[in-house]
Design an enzyme around this catalytic site. Sequence first.
Site, PDB file in Angstrom:
ATOM      1  CG  PHE B 139      41.617  36.916  41.327  1.00  0.00           C
ATOM      2  CD1 PHE B 139      40.839  35.960  40.638  1.00  0.00           C
ATOM      3  CD2 PHE B 139      42.068  38.006  40.579  1.00  0.00           C
ATOM      4  CE1 PHE B 139      40.498  36.091  39.346  1.00  0.00           C
ATOM      5  CE2 PHE B 139      41.628  38.191  39.487  1.00  0.00           C
ATOM      6  CZ  PHE B 139      41.088  37.345  38.804  1.00  0.00           C
ATOM      7  CG  ASN B 256      39.720  42.447  38.228  1.00  0.00           C
ATOM      8  OD1 ASN B 256      38.555  42.159  37.658  1.00  0.00           O
ATOM      9  ND2 ASN B 256      40.757  41.322  38.266  1.00  0.00           N
ATOM     10  N   PRO B 257      36.535  44.228  40.584  1.00  0.00           N
ATOM     11  CG  PRO B 257      34.365  44.670  40.426  1.00  0.00           C
ATOM     12  CD  PRO B 257      35.870  44.891  39.519  1.00  0.00           C
TER      13      PRO B 257
END
Lengths: 363, 344
Positions: B139, B256-257
């Site tokens: 990510f 920051n799930p």
Amino acid sequence: SEDPAPRRPLSSWPGLETLFAAPALRRFLEEQAGVRGGPELRARIQRLWAKEQELRDTQELARADENEDLQKLAEEEIVSCQEEITELKRQIVLHLIPSEEIDNSDLVMEVTAGVGGQEAMLFTAEIFDMYQQYAAYKNWRFEILEYFPSEIGGLRHAAASIAGLEAYKHMKFEGGVHRVQRVPKTEKQGRIHTSTMTIALLPQPMEINLIINPKDLQIETKRASGAGGQHVNTTDSAVRIVHIPTGVVSECQQERSQIRNKEKAMQMLRAKLYSIKLEEETRKRYNARKIQIGTKGRSEKIRTYNFPQDRVTDHRINRTVHHIESFMLGEELLDEMITSLREYADYETLMEIISENVKTNLT
Amino acid sequence: MRLLTSPLRRMVLGLQNLCEGEGGSPPKCCVLNPHRLLRRQNFSAEVTATELVSYWRGVFEANGIPEAQESSEYIVSYILGAKTFHSLGAGSLSTPLTLVQRQQIQQLSMKRLQRMPVQYVLGEWDFRELTLKMRPPVFIPRPETEDLVSLVLEEELQRSGSPAVTADHQCPTVVPHPVILEIGCGSGAIALSLLSKLPKSRVIAVDKEESAVNLTRENAQRLQLQDRIRILHYNVFSGFWEQLLPWGPVDTIVSNPPYVFHGDMSHLAEEILSYEDLGALDGGNDGMRVIKKILALAPCILKDHGSVFLEVDPRHPKMVENWLQNHPDLSLSVSATHKDFFGK
């Protein structure tokens, strides 16, 4: 075009000797040596007078005595006395000139190309490089905040933050119009052109010197509209900040990190707002002076870089140095020029203090 | 092989379409000029950075690549050793590029033509002060998360009683030395930013993906922060929470799930859908799958008065508040919501 004539020629710039010989300064020192001066200043004035007496006595002795050895000894003593006197005078001058808090500030330097098209932009790029090198020479931090180049390697406008020991104290004399006279690379007929660029120096305010209400700020980014966070992956990290009450705008797109761009834009905005705040004050204080500092001097033609004659002339103190290329390395030659300007500014400050003193005594 | 040729074909088609549109008028459209440039390039004629940026912008635009200008600028700047086009010096803008540089730019641009995110194309990106390696499918940190880090830093400095915020230079600064747990560390952006700003802190960074664990480790080593970080391959749904306590209970949990509602996943851009690990984005039907798991874990892991910082969707703060009211046993409460994010 000719260099503008200085309002006062350099020859009228007295050295320490002349300065201290002036009756006005003598009287002023006598007062300071009494109750009015601080203890350190008093001690130095007393020491100066004692040394001056010692010098006169030694000179008297040397004249009277015919013994060669003794004369030689007296001469040595005279030299050492004179050296100490010069040093004391310098220290007294430093004591008399109030130190300005703002001199320790960091600053934002803005450069903008003036008249002369591409040639002015090329010159602007060279001047910007010169100060970047000067910052390195002085061990200052130099960080580019804005950079708008022209196509052929010139610079339309740029801003940089300069931080380090007494950065503003040195750089404040560099604000104003800088002029170049040379045959541009693009000129076919070999004619000499005159072009200009402008420098503005904005002291960076400390946190407490300028408080901005966050509600007065409008912060614009490309990501502000629509979905954000994980939903999008965009790379435009430019940030634009508007200070709503004044309409002052600053933007930054130097960095890939958006928060870094925001920090840099904020730094620039603070400097701009602070300079507006200071401008009024500065105008009042320095109006009568030859050396205009900060933003006030923006329109004054301060220096000419004449390439055919290989010289740089500062019009405020009518000082000329040769070897433009060395000057533009931003090392000793530039530093010496700045030192001369500072000394001259100190002299003007001192003269102001003394004439203020004369006025108060008369009333 | 098909992957490689198809963008090329699209590119040529795009150019033709635009050229026809111009008809017989003088070539003022940006794609016509670059078309010539491309041929000039092959004859190793002189091309400057500015010309090359506008050439590739034209190509990207013609192929419907988003952020055509920005992509082109970042790629050209990167090959010239700068981070942004605006930080290129005046000199390097007008200096002709070498053949090798032009080939490198072409190689990277071909990747962008396949909708690869610029951050993966360059293999690096900046997060706050740090430059981090970026590698698919890990990510890519978003700018909003830079603000999340600011919030954590603010709280840590306040908690330690540091006068940094009040700018009182007389008081000796107390340096905080908190233990922080990051869940879902990805490239390590949050964890490494906190470590670099809090010199006495220690961080446990966990991710369920091996690729993320490896990238965080690599970035930690590049930034020489490996001594204060423990990086674990750990899944919040299957791991034992005791594994998260090598240094005892932690002061702060930050994450920051994945918080994108599953229903929104199909609307994401091709850059995200084709290249990023969707497990780092997909938060289940209500976007709360991992959020709830983290909140449920928090009481076991946190010290008393510890904090949880989460980046979530704008719809989430209300939902989280409701959920916590239904789970009073967790003794957690929402203390603040900041624009897109909130801390508890």
